[in-house]
Design a protein around this motif. Sequence first.
Motif, PDB file in Angstrom:
ATOM      1  N   SER A 107       5.680   6.786  -1.952  1.00 40.30           N
ATOM      2  CA  SER A 107       6.492   5.847  -2.732  1.00 40.30           C
ATOM      3  C   SER A 107       7.796   6.451  -3.222  1.00 40.30           C
ATOM      4  O   SER A 107       8.831   5.778  -3.230  1.00 40.30           O
ATOM      5  N   ALA A 120       0.822  -1.212   0.000  1.00 43.76           N
ATOM      6  CA  ALA A 120       0.000   0.000   0.000  1.00 43.76           C
ATOM      7  C   ALA A 120       0.853   1.257   0.000  1.00 43.76           C
ATOM      8  O   ALA A 120       0.564   2.228  -0.714  1.00 43.76           O
ATOM      9  N   VAL A 121       1.917   1.265   0.793  1.00 43.76           N
ATOM     10  CA  VAL A 121       2.785   2.443   0.863  1.00 43.76           C
ATOM     11  C   VAL A 121       3.516   2.657  -0.455  1.00 43.76           C
ATOM     12  O   VAL A 121       3.649   3.791  -0.949  1.00 43.76           O
ATOM     13  N   ASP A 173       1.365   4.358  -2.925  1.00 42.97           N
ATOM     14  CA  ASP A 173       0.872   5.679  -2.526  1.00 42.97           C
ATOM     15  C   ASP A 173       1.867   6.737  -3.001  1.00 42.97           C
ATOM     16  O   ASP A 173       3.010   6.771  -2.548  1.00 42.97           O
ATOM     17  N   ARG A 174       1.439   7.626  -3.895  1.00 45.01           N
ATOM     18  CA  ARG A 174       2.362   8.604  -4.474  1.00 45.01           C
ATOM     19  C   ARG A 174       2.929   9.557  -3.435  1.00 45.01           C
ATOM     20  O   ARG A 174       4.002  10.136  -3.636  1.00 45.01           O
TER      21      ARG A 174
END
Length: 332
Positions: free
Chosen positions: A148, A140-141, A144-145
């Motif tokens: 990331s 998920a991380v 995530d822009r």
Amino acid sequence: MIRLAILSLIVATPAAAEMLPGYDRFELVAAHRARPVDATMWYPAAAATYPVAIGRGPIFEPVEAWMGPALAEGAHPLVLLSHGSGGNADALGWLSSSLVARGAIVLAVNHPGSTTGDSSPRRAIDIAARAADLSEALDAVLADRAFSGHVDTGRVSVVGFSLGGTTALNLAGLRFDGATQDMRCAIAAEAADCGFFLRGGVVFADAPGFAADARDKRIAHVVAVDPGFGGAVVEDSLHAVTSAVTLINLGEAHRLPAVDVGPRGNDLAARLPGARYQVVAPASHFTFLAPCEAGAARILADEAEDPICTDPPGVDRRAVHAHLVDTIAAAL
């Protein structure tokens, strides 16, 4: 005992050292869980927002952080953090905030079924589900822009305490044999890695997730502090681990036999090729937990709870924590 020096993972910048850590929460929608998993991020902050006291309660001292600031520029190492049975992510804020001060991002979850107020023997023993919590949080991380672009994907590590240490080793590729653990518990039913589970009617050989392979090849380094079930490790899996592994035991005279990975215990430190091993003493298992509020020990005693705020004579919990931060940072 080996002085750890694997990689200089985390270097604080002057700006980061002067700031509180950034902190935020998110709900992880994970395929293996019926409900969202609570996840938290601790990270170097680019600016101040407003301070919050993380982990405030009657037992543990809270840790201050900025709520939801932008993340400081640069590519940061990322540390996955796994709490022990009955613990929770915020109660390990002392460690998360200290690693952030050295430049890391820390990603932690509250493992359903084995967290504070929701710790069931049958659900806690699902080690593979705990490992999947962290792998999916990492997914998920990295998707995530907002985060990331700030993660150094070549420096992803996992740190775990107690059952969290078992989880960390499972992510590294170790597997556990339920029949072996059942035999161990038949001999020592009240051992720390038996009593709680047996009181819940657990048969380890039948427990979902206890024997699963949960390896995550993205994990470069593992630190397992007082990990449980070292005596039930599947021998073949010892030679399949490619992550660098550091094992830490807390205490000498006060060490729990069930988590002793040294020569007096299950000797996992010698059985696992390439593992580094250190004993931190004087200390005990519970010394790893956060510093306690005044009066917390009496509250626990009145409620007949484990003495998690009581250290052996001569132990300075804050000093042990400072040493552990140095040790863990060096290992990662």
